[in-house]
Structure formats: structure tokens, C-alpha cells
Design an enzyme around this catalytic site. Sequence first.
Site, PDB file in Angstrom:
ATOM      1  N   TYR A   1       0.836  -1.202   0.000  1.00 51.76           N
ATOM      2  CA  TYR A   1       0.000   0.000   0.000  1.00 51.76           C
ATOM      3  C   TYR A   1       0.873   1.254   0.000  1.00 51.76           C
ATOM      4  O   TYR A   1       0.622   2.201  -0.755  1.00 51.76           O
ATOM      5  CB  TYR A   1      -0.927  -0.035   1.216  1.00 51.76           C
ATOM      6  CG  TYR A   1      -1.626   1.269   1.501  1.00 51.76           C
ATOM      7  CD1 TYR A   1      -2.591   1.767   0.642  1.00 51.76           C
ATOM      8  CD2 TYR A   1      -1.289   2.026   2.626  1.00 51.76           C
ATOM      9  CE1 TYR A   1      -3.214   2.977   0.887  1.00 51.76           C
ATOM     10  CE2 TYR A   1      -1.909   3.233   2.884  1.00 51.76           C
ATOM     11  CZ  TYR A   1      -2.870   3.706   2.015  1.00 51.76           C
ATOM     12  OH  TYR A   1      -3.477   4.914   2.264  1.00 51.76           O
TER      13      TYR A   1
ATOM     14  N   GLU B   1     -10.640   5.555   6.655  1.00 51.53           N
ATOM     15  CA  GLU B   1     -10.000   6.318   7.734  1.00 51.53           C
ATOM     16  C   GLU B   1     -10.967   6.503   8.901  1.00 51.53           C
ATOM     17  O   GLU B   1     -10.567   6.482  10.066  1.00 51.53           O
ATOM     18  CB  GLU B   1      -9.500   7.668   7.217  1.00 51.53           C
ATOM     19  CG  GLU B   1      -8.441   7.591   6.132  1.00 51.53           C
ATOM     20  CD  GLU B   1      -7.120   6.978   6.570  1.00 51.53           C
ATOM     21  OE1 GLU B   1      -6.940   6.696   7.767  1.00 51.53           O
ATOM     22  OE2 GLU B   1      -6.251   6.778   5.697  1.00 51.53           O
TER      23      GLU B   1
ATOM     24  N   TRP C   1      -4.020   0.848  11.383  1.00 54.00           N
ATOM     25  CA  TRP C   1      -4.277   0.883   9.954  1.00 54.00           C
ATOM     26  C   TRP C   1      -4.225  -0.524   9.360  1.00 54.00           C
ATOM     27  O   TRP C   1      -4.987  -0.869   8.456  1.00 54.00           O
ATOM     28  CB  TRP C   1      -3.288   1.810   9.261  1.00 54.00           C
ATOM     29  CG  TRP C   1      -3.484   1.921   7.789  1.00 54.00           C
ATOM     30  CD1 TRP C   1      -2.574   1.672   6.808  1.00 54.00           C
ATOM     31  CD2 TRP C   1      -4.684   2.318   7.096  1.00 54.00           C
ATOM     32  NE1 TRP C   1      -3.128   1.880   5.570  1.00 54.00           N
ATOM     33  CE2 TRP C   1      -4.419   2.283   5.716  1.00 54.00           C
ATOM     34  CE3 TRP C   1      -5.957   2.698   7.524  1.00 54.00           C
ATOM     35  CZ2 TRP C   1      -5.380   2.603   4.755  1.00 54.00           C
ATOM     36  CZ3 TRP C   1      -6.921   3.015   6.564  1.00 54.00           C
ATOM     37  CH2 TRP C   1      -6.622   2.973   5.199  1.00 54.00           C
TER      38      TRP C   1
END
Length: 197
Positions: free
Chosen positions: A20, A42, A50
Site C-alpha cells: 500500500y 480512515e 491501519w
Amino acid sequence: MAVEKSVCAWAMKQPIEREYHDQEWGRVNKSDTYLFEFLTLEGAQAGLSWYTILKRREAYRAAFDNYDIEKLASYEDDHIEAIIASYDIIKHRGKISSVFNNARAAQRLIYEYGSLANALWQFVDHQPVINHWQTMADIPAFTETSKEMSRFLKKKGFKFVGETTCYAFMQAVGMVNDHLVTCYYHSEVMNKSDLSK
């Protein structure tokens, strides 16, 4: 033997984070669908890592109709239980409900500004901010700009869009380039961002 590229420390823990980081994080993107995906992800991350969200990214896409804003805007909270039962996403009813709510808020912004991108990228004058951080400790959790974005989105009816969430969003979609200066991708992102995307 290939020389390993120096990258941001947070991306070194899991292969999915590295992929990513290398392919998406900090690269300019002005697709409304992509922007809505990252508002969703988010917001889902609030209070979590994350990695926890990233490894469920495909499940999120399936659960939320590939972030089709029009379709999501038509859903009500009675759709929540079906999503919880069927998909491996964070089973927080408030966060799931917020996706439908935020899709309706996004529709209003698109009507008002012509696109979600126009509404959100205005906070950086439609050009990425290039930072030059030396260490991870230098990178802020939020900024005055992310505070402004948060206030704006909340006023427009969005949920789970606090100042820290908004800054993480800005980093993700390339509004700010927060790759460390020692990271190979700092200069690559700066030089190759597609501003017309």
C-alpha cells in the site's frame, strides 16, 4: 542483487502495508469513488491500527458496493445487520451507519461543488503539499488544515471525520506528501503525481 529501497518505517511491518505504501499512499488521487473509499476507511480506523483496516479492504469494498455513492446513499440502518452478518469488516454499527449517512452528505457536496474532489481538494488549493519530514516523530497527527476540513465536513453532515482522521485521509490521497525525505517514494511521488486524475 537488488538494493532494498529505503521506505517509511510504518510500512516495514507487514507486506500489505508495504504494498500500500509503495503503490498508493501519498499519491494524488481525485477520483470521487477513491476519495469516498478513504473517508470510509480512515473513519473506520478510528481507535484501531491501519493494518486492521487494510487487511479488510476487499471486504469493505464488497460490503459497501465498491463505494458507489448513489447506491450507498439509498441505504438505511436496517441494512446494517446484513453487512455485519456477511462481511469481515469492523462490526461497529455507528461506523457502518456513518457510511450511508456520509454518502448522502457526499451527494450534497457533489451537487454543490461539482465533485467530491472539488470540495475536498480546495483545502490545499487543489495541489499537493510537499512536506520534508526527517523522522516519523516529525509528522503531525493533525494540522490546522485538517481541523478546517473536519469542521467543514461535520457542518456538511459527515460523521467520523475528526481532525486526525482528516489528516490521515489527506496523507492517503496525496493532499500532503508525508513520505520521509529518506524514503525512496518521497521524490517519486513528488515527481510523478498525476494531478489530472
